[in-house]
Write a protein that holds these residues in place. Structure first.
Motif, mmCIF file in Angstrom:
data_model
loop_
_atom_site.group_PDB
_atom_site.id
_atom_site.type_symbol
_atom_site.label_atom_id
_atom_site.label_comp_id
_atom_site.label_asym_id
_atom_site.label_seq_id
_atom_site.Cartn_x
_atom_site.Cartn_y
_atom_site.Cartn_z
ATOM 1 N N THR A 15 42.052 40.442 49.587
ATOM 2 C CA THR A 15 41.529 40.403 50.961
ATOM 3 C C THR A 15 41.927 41.677 51.691
ATOM 4 N N GLY A 16 41.279 41.908 52.821
ATOM 5 C CA GLY A 16 41.639 43.030 53.696
ATOM 6 C C GLY A 16 41.500 44.368 52.993
ATOM 7 N N ASP A 17 42.490 45.229 53.194
ATOM 8 C CA ASP A 17 42.421 46.589 52.650
ATOM 9 C C ASP A 17 42.427 46.619 51.125
ATOM 10 N N SER A 18 43.033 45.589 50.532
ATOM 11 C CA SER A 18 43.134 45.603 49.075
ATOM 12 C C SER A 18 41.975 44.861 48.401
ATOM 13 N N THR A 20 38.657 44.036 46.481
ATOM 14 C CA THR A 20 37.787 44.733 45.522
ATOM 15 C C THR A 20 36.566 43.866 45.291
#
Ligand code: ADP
Ligand code: ADP
Length: 235
Positions: A15-18, A20
């Motif tokens: 989730t979020g910035d991580s 994929t």
């Protein structure tokens, strides 16, 4: 007849910035009795697509059916039963049990299902072994077989319960070119003779050339979807 279908399937890991995005909006229908190759660069989403079809990973959105069963809302027990009874798996590492004979390995799916094969099922298993050129080898153990023979045992095991659909993930990755050709010809013949449906994930264009259809995945989407004869002119 449709053996498997993905409708608008997306898969996001994390989730979020991580986060994929491994698959985005994949629509794919696999016809029964066909050999379909899935190709694409490393990281393009091939394994994720196979895992979503096998119910090993949940799609983030969209739906997946095996035959006429929508697997999207099945629970873990139902998915495990579906995999055991209706799907077959062949991997690059043959995953044979070293202490069991060829026959013991091929009948393992019945044991895992908590029962012995019936007489009719044993007849079928022995027909398969004969068909795969393993008829004389049923009492041998894996270490007494060549790599090509071991991979054929793994294919026999994947077929033992007559699954609706077989997933083969780089099944020729460890084989020399002659054994590879044998295994691929066999997979194709099975689709012809037993109306078996096979989905083959591979990097190898020669392996894919045995398929009826080749699907190229790039960045989580289907980039090309072609008959095998068209694929030769593409490359
Ligand atoms: P392929 O089989 O074509 O190599 P994958 O389906 O394994 O591709 O991976 C597709 C994308 O999803 C890649 O960017 C990969 O790093 C990512 N990915 C795969 N599995 C996971 C996971 N369990 N957690 C996070 N990211 C993953
Ligand atoms: P079981 O408890 O019956 O072993 P699993 O869910 O562990 O059920 O596995 C069911 C089938 O899925 C097996 O044939 C196994 O080989 C295959 N399988 C398990 N893990 C993976 C994986 N990570 N990728 C592809 N296939 C897998």
């Amino acid at each position: 007849v449709i053996a498997a279908e993905a409708k608008g399937v997306s898969k996001v890991y994390g989730t979020g910035d991580s986060a994929t995005t491994a698959l985005s909006g994949v629509d794919l229908r696999i016809e029964s009795g066909t050999l379909t190759a899935i190709m694409g660069p490393s990281g393009s989403g091939k394994s994720t697509l196979m895992h979503v079809f096998a119910g090993l990973d949940n799609a983030t959105s969209g739906s997946v059916s095996i035959g006429d069963t929508d697997i999207t809302n099945l629970n873990d027990n139902e998915l495990t039963l579906l995999r055991r009874r209706r799907l077959g798996f062949v991997f690059q590492a043959f995953n044979l049990v070293p202490t069991l004979t060829v026959l013991g390995n091929v009948t393992l799916p019945f044991e895992l299902d908590g029962r012995k094969p019936s007489t009719a099922e044993l007849v079928w298993v022995r027909e398969l072994l004969a068909r795969l050129g393993l008829g004389m080898l049923e009492a041998r153990r894996p270490h007494e077989l060549s790599g090509g023979q071991q991979q054929r045992v793994a294919i026999a095991r994947a077929l033992a319960m007559r699954p609706q659909l077989i997933f083969a993930d780089e099944p020729t990755g460890n084989l020399d070119s002659r054994s590879s050709r044998e295994v691929l010809t066999l997979l194709r013949d099975l689709t012809r003779e037993y109306a078996q449906t096979v989905v083959l994930v591979t990097h190898d264009p020669i392996a894919a050339s045995h398929a009826d259809r080749i699907i190229f995945i790039a960045d989580g989407s289907i980039a090309h979807d072609v008959g095998a004869s068209d694929a030769k002119t593409l490359s």
